[in-house]
Design a protein around this motif. Structure first.
Motif, short mmCIF file in Angstrom:
data_model
loop_
_atom_site.label_atom_id
_atom_site.label_comp_id
_atom_site.label_asym_id
_atom_site.label_seq_id
_atom_site.Cartn_x
_atom_site.Cartn_y
_atom_site.Cartn_z
N LYS A 175 -32.79 -10.55 -6.32
CA LYS A 175 -31.70 -9.71 -5.82
C LYS A 175 -32.09 -8.26 -6.00
O LYS A 175 -32.66 -7.89 -7.03
CB LYS A 175 -30.41 -9.98 -6.60
N PRO A 176 -31.80 -7.43 -4.99
CA PRO A 176 -32.11 -6.01 -5.16
C PRO A 176 -31.26 -5.42 -6.26
O PRO A 176 -30.10 -5.80 -6.44
CB PRO A 176 -31.76 -5.40 -3.80
N LYS A 177 -31.86 -4.53 -7.02
CA LYS A 177 -31.11 -3.87 -8.08
C LYS A 177 -30.16 -2.87 -7.45
O LYS A 177 -30.55 -2.07 -6.61
CB LYS A 177 -32.06 -3.15 -9.04
N THR A 178 -28.92 -2.94 -7.86
CA THR A 178 -27.94 -1.99 -7.32
C THR A 178 -27.54 -1.03 -8.42
O THR A 178 -27.37 -1.42 -9.57
CB THR A 178 -26.68 -2.72 -6.81
N GLN A 179 -27.46 0.21 -8.03
CA GLN A 179 -27.01 1.22 -8.98
C GLN A 179 -25.49 1.21 -9.00
O GLN A 179 -24.83 0.99 -7.98
CB GLN A 179 -27.47 2.61 -8.55
N LYS A 180 -24.96 1.46 -10.16
CA LYS A 180 -23.52 1.59 -10.29
C LYS A 180 -23.08 2.84 -9.52
O LYS A 180 -23.68 3.90 -9.66
CB LYS A 180 -23.16 1.72 -11.77
N ALA A 181 -22.08 2.68 -8.68
CA ALA A 181 -21.60 3.82 -7.89
C ALA A 181 -20.97 4.85 -8.82
O ALA A 181 -20.22 4.52 -9.73
CB ALA A 181 -20.58 3.36 -6.86
N SER A 182 -21.30 6.11 -8.58
CA SER A 182 -20.71 7.18 -9.38
C SER A 182 -19.27 7.39 -8.94
O SER A 182 -18.84 6.95 -7.87
CB SER A 182 -21.50 8.48 -9.20
N LYS A 183 -18.53 8.07 -9.78
CA LYS A 183 -17.14 8.39 -9.44
C LYS A 183 -17.09 9.24 -8.18
O LYS A 183 -16.17 9.13 -7.38
CB LYS A 183 -16.46 9.10 -10.60
N LEU A 184 -18.11 10.09 -7.99
CA LEU A 184 -18.17 10.92 -6.78
C LEU A 184 -18.35 10.04 -5.55
O LEU A 184 -17.69 10.24 -4.54
CB LEU A 184 -19.30 11.94 -6.89
N GLN A 185 -19.25 9.06 -5.62
CA GLN A 185 -19.46 8.17 -4.49
C GLN A 185 -18.18 7.41 -4.15
O GLN A 185 -17.83 7.25 -2.98
CB GLN A 185 -20.60 7.18 -4.78
N LYS A 186 -17.48 6.95 -5.17
CA LYS A 186 -16.20 6.24 -4.95
C LYS A 186 -15.18 7.18 -4.31
O LYS A 186 -14.48 6.80 -3.38
CB LYS A 186 -15.67 5.68 -6.27
N HIS A 187 -15.11 8.41 -4.84
CA HIS A 187 -14.17 9.40 -4.28
C HIS A 187 -14.49 9.66 -2.81
O HIS A 187 -13.59 9.69 -1.97
CB HIS A 187 -14.24 10.70 -5.08
N ASN A 188 -15.78 9.85 -2.50
CA ASN A 188 -16.19 10.11 -1.12
C ASN A 188 -15.81 8.95 -0.21
O ASN A 188 -15.33 9.16 0.90
CB ASN A 188 -17.69 10.39 -1.03
N ALA A 189 -16.03 7.73 -0.68
CA ALA A 189 -15.71 6.55 0.14
C ALA A 189 -14.20 6.42 0.34
O ALA A 189 -13.73 6.17 1.46
CB ALA A 189 -16.28 5.30 -0.52
N GLU A 190 -13.44 6.61 -0.72
CA GLU A 190 -11.98 6.47 -0.63
C GLU A 190 -11.35 7.57 0.21
O GLU A 190 -10.35 7.36 0.87
CB GLU A 190 -11.37 6.45 -2.03
#
Length: 160
Positions: free
Chosen positions: A12-27
Motif C-alpha cells: 500500500k502506498p504510504k499516505t501522509q496524515k493530512a494537515s489541518k490546513l489541507q483539511k481546511h482547504n478541502a472543507e
C-alpha cells in the motif's frame, strides 16, 4: 547464496496524515470558489487558470504556512489560503486572506529579503492597500515564535 523472492503482495502506498490546513482547504473549497467568482467578469479560461494555480500553490504550502494556518484555526479566525485577487487586470495570490479583518497576511521567507523582491512586495502591498486591504508581513522565523507573532498581530489590529 540464496536470492530474495519478491512478494506478490502489492504494498500500500504510504499516505501522509493530512494537515489541518489541507483539511481546511478541502472543507472550504466551495466557499473559495465563490471568492473566485466574486472577482468580476473574467473569462472561463482565466477563471480555470486561477483555480488551478490556487490549488497548486496550496499543495506547495511550506511548514510556516501550515503553522500559521493552524494558529488561525486555533484562534477561530476565518481565512482563505492562497486567495486570488485581480487589480488592474493583474492576478495576485495572497498567502492568507482574512475576510472578516479585511486583511492579507503574507508569510515571508529569505526570498523576500532581496532588493528586487522587496520592491515587488511593496508594489503588491500598495495594490492591496488601494483596495482597503491591510497587509501584514510575517517573517518565517516569527511564525515559530507564537508569542512574538501574536504581539505583531495585536499591534496590527488583527487580534484583540
Amino acid at each position: 547464496m540464496a536470492k530474495k523472492r519478491k512478494s506478490n503482495k502489492k504494498q500500500k502506498p504510504k499516505t501522509q496524515k493530512a494537515s489541518k490546513l489541507q483539511k481546511h482547504n478541502a472543507e472550504g473549497y466551495l466557499g473559495d470558489l465563490k471568492h473566485i467568482h466574486s472577482l468580476g467578469l473574467i473569462s472561463d479560461s482565466k477563471r480555470d487558470w486561477i483555480e488551478t494555480t490556487m490549488l497548486s500553490l496550496r499543495e506547495k504550502a511550506n511548514c510556516y504556512e501550515v503553522t500559521f494556518a493552524e494558529y488561525l484555526l486555533k484562534k477561530k479566525i476565518s481565512f482563505i489560503h492562497q486567495a486570488p485577487f485581480i487589480f488592474s487586470g493583474k492576478i495576485y495570490f495572497a498567502d492568507f486572506y482574512l475576510p472578516t479583518k479585511h486583511a492579507i497576511v503574507e508569510i515571508d521567507g529569505e526570498y523576500h529579503q532581496g532588493f528586487t523582491q522587496e520592491k515587488y512586495d511593496r508594489f503588491r502591498d500598495e495594490c492591496f492597500n488601494g483596495h482597503l486591504l491591510k497587509v501584514v508581513r510575517i517573517p518565517n522565523a516569527m511564525v515559530n515564535n507564537e508569542k512574538d507573532m501574536e504581539m505583531l498581530l495585536k499591534m496590527e489590529g488583527l487580534l484583540k
